[in-house]
Design an enzyme around this catalytic site. Structure first.
Site, PDB file in Angstrom:
ATOM      1  N   CYS A   1       0.802  -1.223   0.000  1.00  0.00           N
ATOM      2  CA  CYS A   1       0.000   0.000   0.000  1.00  0.00           C
ATOM      3  C   CYS A   1       0.835   1.274   0.000  1.00  0.00           C
ATOM      4  O   CYS A   1       0.384   2.294  -0.495  1.00  0.00           O
ATOM      5  CB  CYS A   1      -0.997  -0.015   1.152  1.00  0.00           C
ATOM      6  SG  CYS A   1      -2.290  -1.230   0.868  1.00  0.00           S
TER       7      CYS A   1
ATOM      8  N   CYS B   1     -15.154   0.370   4.691  1.00  0.00           N
ATOM      9  CA  CYS B   1     -14.088   0.005   3.747  1.00  0.00           C
ATOM     10  C   CYS B   1     -13.917   1.066   2.677  1.00  0.00           C
ATOM     11  O   CYS B   1     -14.885   1.687   2.239  1.00  0.00           O
ATOM     12  CB  CYS B   1     -14.439  -1.294   3.016  1.00  0.00           C
ATOM     13  SG  CYS B   1     -14.927  -2.630   4.099  1.00  0.00           S
TER      14      CYS B   1
ATOM     15  N   HIS C   1      -8.832   4.270  -3.376  1.00  0.00           N
ATOM     16  CA  HIS C   1      -7.510   3.706  -3.054  1.00  0.00           C
ATOM     17  C   HIS C   1      -6.956   2.912  -4.231  1.00  0.00           C
ATOM     18  O   HIS C   1      -6.864   1.697  -4.200  1.00  0.00           O
ATOM     19  CB  HIS C   1      -7.648   2.814  -1.813  1.00  0.00           C
ATOM     20  CG  HIS C   1      -6.364   2.209  -1.329  1.00  0.00           C
ATOM     21  ND1 HIS C   1      -5.116   2.731  -1.623  1.00  0.00           N
ATOM     22  CD2 HIS C   1      -6.144   1.107  -0.561  1.00  0.00           C
ATOM     23  CE1 HIS C   1      -4.189   1.975  -1.051  1.00  0.00           C
ATOM     24  NE2 HIS C   1      -4.778   0.976  -0.415  1.00  0.00           N
TER      25      HIS C   1
END
Lengths: 477, 391
Positions: B89, B210, B336
């Site tokens: 990430c 999320c 993301h």
């Protein structure tokens, strides 16, 4: 030379379905329940659970033979006893064999083990019978085939040994009888006309074989206190006993069949174990298998060490520990009802060298314990330097198979073939190792701090090849 | 004073979202052009001497051998050194970190960082969810991103009494901020009740806990701090950065209530910048799940260990709070796209420090902004970058 039973093991899956719950979708029903292998269970995993029970407190190096009998091994071509040996941590020199072909294969395995000990080839051997046969929807077998495993640890008896029972003699009787068959094409077991099988199959063969055994030895059914017959259903053992003049309460078979169904190669051995939990020293037990027209009769005399079996009472514990399924769950668990859709393949195939390198870590939970700081590094194939202290000297250890739940999550959204909801557990094992395992047989009532047992299960199947390893479940009993 | 050897002189990104109509390459080009065109005094692309390209999960999405060269030609920069960074990430932020070191070493004066990720060309079951069947078939079995973060949430709730409502407040705040950010994937307000009533994804986290799966790209242009005045009068200087690691497998972690990789990265970054957490005016942190933001408050020192839930509940991380976190909407609302995420966070901090963030602009008291990512296998990688508007 005397061959004795020094321990026994049993495994019955947690899941049951009533015959009524199956029958009401088709026709008929019947009394009682059958045991159902979980979606991650098969003959290999059930044999491992049995073997782990059987070998508690036993010097593993002393076990020199492992013979497994089953008519539903997960592979046609790949040794199941080889996987079980690795999982149990038995010596690499252990003599292995998979006996198959019918529901009496486990008694063929038992006889081979007896013969091996008598011939002086080895002193201690282990026999396991297990089955999880499948029958097609709507068939009689669908309501009869249960799942389970049972085993015995046999040893050449020295004078000092305390044994559970002594193997006396055995004999066989055989015709070519077509009572059931299966082939690899669909994996279902097929049966012909049940009345024909009952009359000329089970009854005739068992009666003839037992009479033959008794006549040759000039003895009588009255010399025996208990009988464990093959249990294709709950009725046939009773009618056979009647023809032999045996009081129905001396035959334990029907009790098991009503509780778990026809467990094939586990049937007679589990019946024997059920009796051993009740028998008294000096009593005698006769067991008789039946499969493809072959009957094996074995005579067993109970010894002073039988108290061990009574205290263990494993069969009774497994019979009481259960969870009932719906018919749809049953069909899914038996892979009769299969989810459609694309199944993403494993990133690393189940037969990859990666898994071969990790075989002992995966199957037997072996880790590298750092001699300097005591931290157990897992898996050993990757941990040549201790991750905690940098030490490079290790003892190979077997991880504890019980622990306390440190934390968890329950995943509700996973791709096929992963079943949701799927608990993901982080367990602090009794030896201090923290492990990540998937949950099995767990509902959503999971709590931090609960006891978790590490159990051997099928983790994945890839191109027909199974990947086995450990999962976590709540305390079974 | 901070390290300040490298300056950010331009930043650009694209609107994140489900960009089915845009190729991987087109997203990167758009972000790149936005970055070039953002340079106040004009910029000639020929001045770029090297590039770092952050792409986190190319191999999950059919770009198995994605290398730096696969993008650089599409940017019209064929021939210059181009390196692909893949580091979980923190992929984008680690690309920036490596680019900073390239400049600070004196080898290059002007460099480009592009972060780009195409996540929606595959269905979820084959993409990020498909991770559950990748890597070690037993040790990583069923290990989706949420399968790593959710057990930590369970433990944090158990040890510190963090509540589902406090988790939900993170999503509510970030969705609110996302409505103020034109680049955000989601532009809708939600309530705590919406979060609690959204479907379970992985207990104890619901769907609205999320971040989404998002396509996107972002780019920044960095130069030797001494040269920044040539390009802009309002550069942001890289005051410090750090990278921390933890063990490979999550079961090897000693503590499940935080991310030690983050504390390690933050310690390095704060030391390099010469500041304490109290001097951070604004932070873009890795809120891949609501719990991640709460633990990150603690790991970055914005509150005491265990008090993350109270920090959000007290409103201290809102735009007007003591330490505004994720003014851009964060991963939860902005999205993301792994390789782009860290670079986009740098973009947001750059704009905030220049006072250009419009109706989501925070008050600048000390002139420091912080960027943070944590993730990868075992949640074992973290990068923290601190920018400042003070030379």
């Amino acid at each position: 030379m005397t061959v004795g039973i020094i321990d026994y093991g049993v495994y019955i899956p947690k899941y049951r379905i009533t015959r009524k719950a199956i029958g009401e979708n088709w026709s008929g029903g019947g009394k009682g329940e059958i045991s159902v292998a979980g979606p991650d269970e098969d003959v290999v995993t059930m044999s491992v659970e049995t073997g782990q029970d059987l070998l508690k407190g036993v010097d593993l190096q002393g076990v020199q033979a492992l013979f497994i009998g089953s008519a539903s091994f997960p592979y046609m071509d790949h040794s199941s006893s080889g996987i079980v040996r690795e999982a149990l941590g038995l010596n690499h020199k252990t003599e292995l064999a998979d006996y198959t072909g019918s529901a009496r294969a486990s008694l063929a395995a038992l006889k081979a083990c007896i013969n091996g000990i008598k011939a002086g080839k080895f002193d201690m051997g282990m026999v396991i019978g297990s089955d999880a046969r499948r029958a097609g929807p709507g068939s009689d077998g669908e309501k009869e085939f249960g799942a389970g495993a049972a085993g015995l640890l046999l040893k050449k008896i020295e004078e000092k040994d305390t044994i559970i029972a002594e193997i006396e003699e055995y004999s066989s009787y055989s015709t070519n009888f077509p009572e059931s068959w299966s082939n690899p094409d669909d994996g279902y077991v097929w049966e012909y006309e049940p009345r024909f099988i009952r009359k000329f199959g089970f009854e005739d063969h068992v009666v003839k074989a037992i009479n033959d055994f008794l006549n040759k030895r000039d003895t009588y059914v009255s010399s025996y206190d208990y009988f464990a017959f093959q249990g294709p259903n709950s009725r046939d053992p009773v009618t056979a006993a009647k023809r032999l003049g045996i009081a129905p309460n001396k035959v334990c078979t029907s009790v098991l069949v009503e509780a778990v169904g026809d467990i094939g190669n586990a049937s007679v051995l589990m019946g024997l174990n059920y009796i051993l939990e009740r028998a008294l020293p000096g009593q005698r037990i006769m067991i008789a298998s039946f499969g493809s027209g072959t009957v094996d009769v074995v005579s067993i005399k109970v010894s002073a060490g039988v108290n061990k079996a009574r205290e263990k009472a494993l069969t009774s514990k497994y019979l009481q520990s259960k969870k009932n399924l719906t018919y749809v769950q049953y069909l899914k668990y038996r892979e009769v009802l299969v989810e459609t859709g694309v199944e993403p393949s494993l990133g690393v195939p189940a037969m990859s060298p990666l898994l071969w390198r990790d075989s002992e870590a995966i199957h037997h939970l072996e880790g590298n314990k750092c001699i300097a700081c005591g931290y157990i590094n897992y898996p050993p194939s990757q941990k040549l330097i201790c991750i905690r202290c940098g030490g490079t000297n290790f003892d190979r250890v077997v991880l504890a198979k019980r622990g306390i739940l440190h934390t968890y999550a329950i995943n509700y959204y996973l791709p096929k073939p992963l079943e949701s909801p799927l608990p993901i557990l982080f367990v602090d094992l009794d030896d201090g190792t923290r492990m990540r395992v998937l949950g099995t047989e767990l509902a959503t009532d999971i709590k931090i701090g609960m006891t978790i047992e590490m159990v051997f299960r099928r983790i994945a199947t890839d191109r027909g090849f199974n990947l086995y390893g450990y999962k976590g479940r709540g305390e079974r009993f | 004073m901070g390290w300040n050897k490298v300056a950010v002189i331009g930043a650009g990104m694209i609107k994140f979202g489900e960009l089915f109509e845009k190729s991987y390459e087109a997203m990167a080009v758009e972000a790149y052009l936005n970055a070039i065109n953002s340079v106040d005094k004009g910029f000639n692309p020929k001045e770029i001497q090297a590039a770092w390209i952050g792409s986190g999960v190319g191999s999950l999405f059919g770009c198995e051998a994605l290398a730096g060269a696969s993008l650089i030609g599409n940017l019209g920069l064929v021939g210059i050194p181009a390196t692909r960074v893949e580091n979980g990430c923190p992929t984008g932020s680690d690309a920036v970190r490596n680019a900073c070191m390239g400049v600070a070493s004196g080898v290059y004066d002007v460099v480009l960082v592009v972060g780009c990720e195409k996540m929606k060309d595959k269905p979820s079951s084959e993409g990020m969810i498909g991770r559950s069947l990748q890597r070690h078939p037993i040790l990583n079995r069923a290990e989706t991103a949420i399968s790593m973060f959710a057990p930590q949430a369970t433990r944090h709730m158990y040890e510190y009494g963090t509540t589902k409502e406090q988790l939900a407040m993170v999503a509510v705040k970030n969705h609110h901020n996302g409505c103020l950010c034109k680049y955000a994937h989601f532009q809708n307000e939600i309530t705590v009740d919406d979060v609690l009533k959204s479907p379970w994804v992985t207990y104890p986290l619901n769907l609205l806990d999320c971040c989404p799966q998002t396509d996107g790209a972002a780019a920044v242009i960095l130069c030797n701090a001494e040269m920044a005045g040539k390009y802009t009068d309002k550069p942001a200087y890289v005051a410090g950065f750090g990278m921390g690691t933890d063990y490979q497998y999550q079961y090897e972690k000693e503590d499940f209530t935080g991310f030690v990789a983050t504390t390690r990265a933050a310690k390095q970054a704060y030391a390099m910048a010469g500041i304490t957490p109290l001097e951070v005016d604004v932070a873009e942190v890795h809120d891949c799940f609501t719990i991640t933001e709460i633990m990150t408050y603690e790991d970055l020192g914005f509150c005491e260990k265990g008090d993350g839930g109270k920090l959000i509940e007290g409103g201290h991380t809102q735009l007007t709070g003591r330490i505004p976190v994720n003014p851009s909407g964060g991963l939860i609302a902005k999205g993301h796209p792994l390789g782009a995420t860290g670079v986009a966070q740098i973009c947001e901090i750059f704009w905030q420090l220049r006072g250009e963030a419009g109706n989501r602009q925070v008050d600048l008291k000390h002139g420091f902004g912080l960027q943070h990512n944590v993730g990868g296998t075992g949640i074992a990688n973290s990068v923290v970058t601190i920018l400042t508007n003070k030379r």
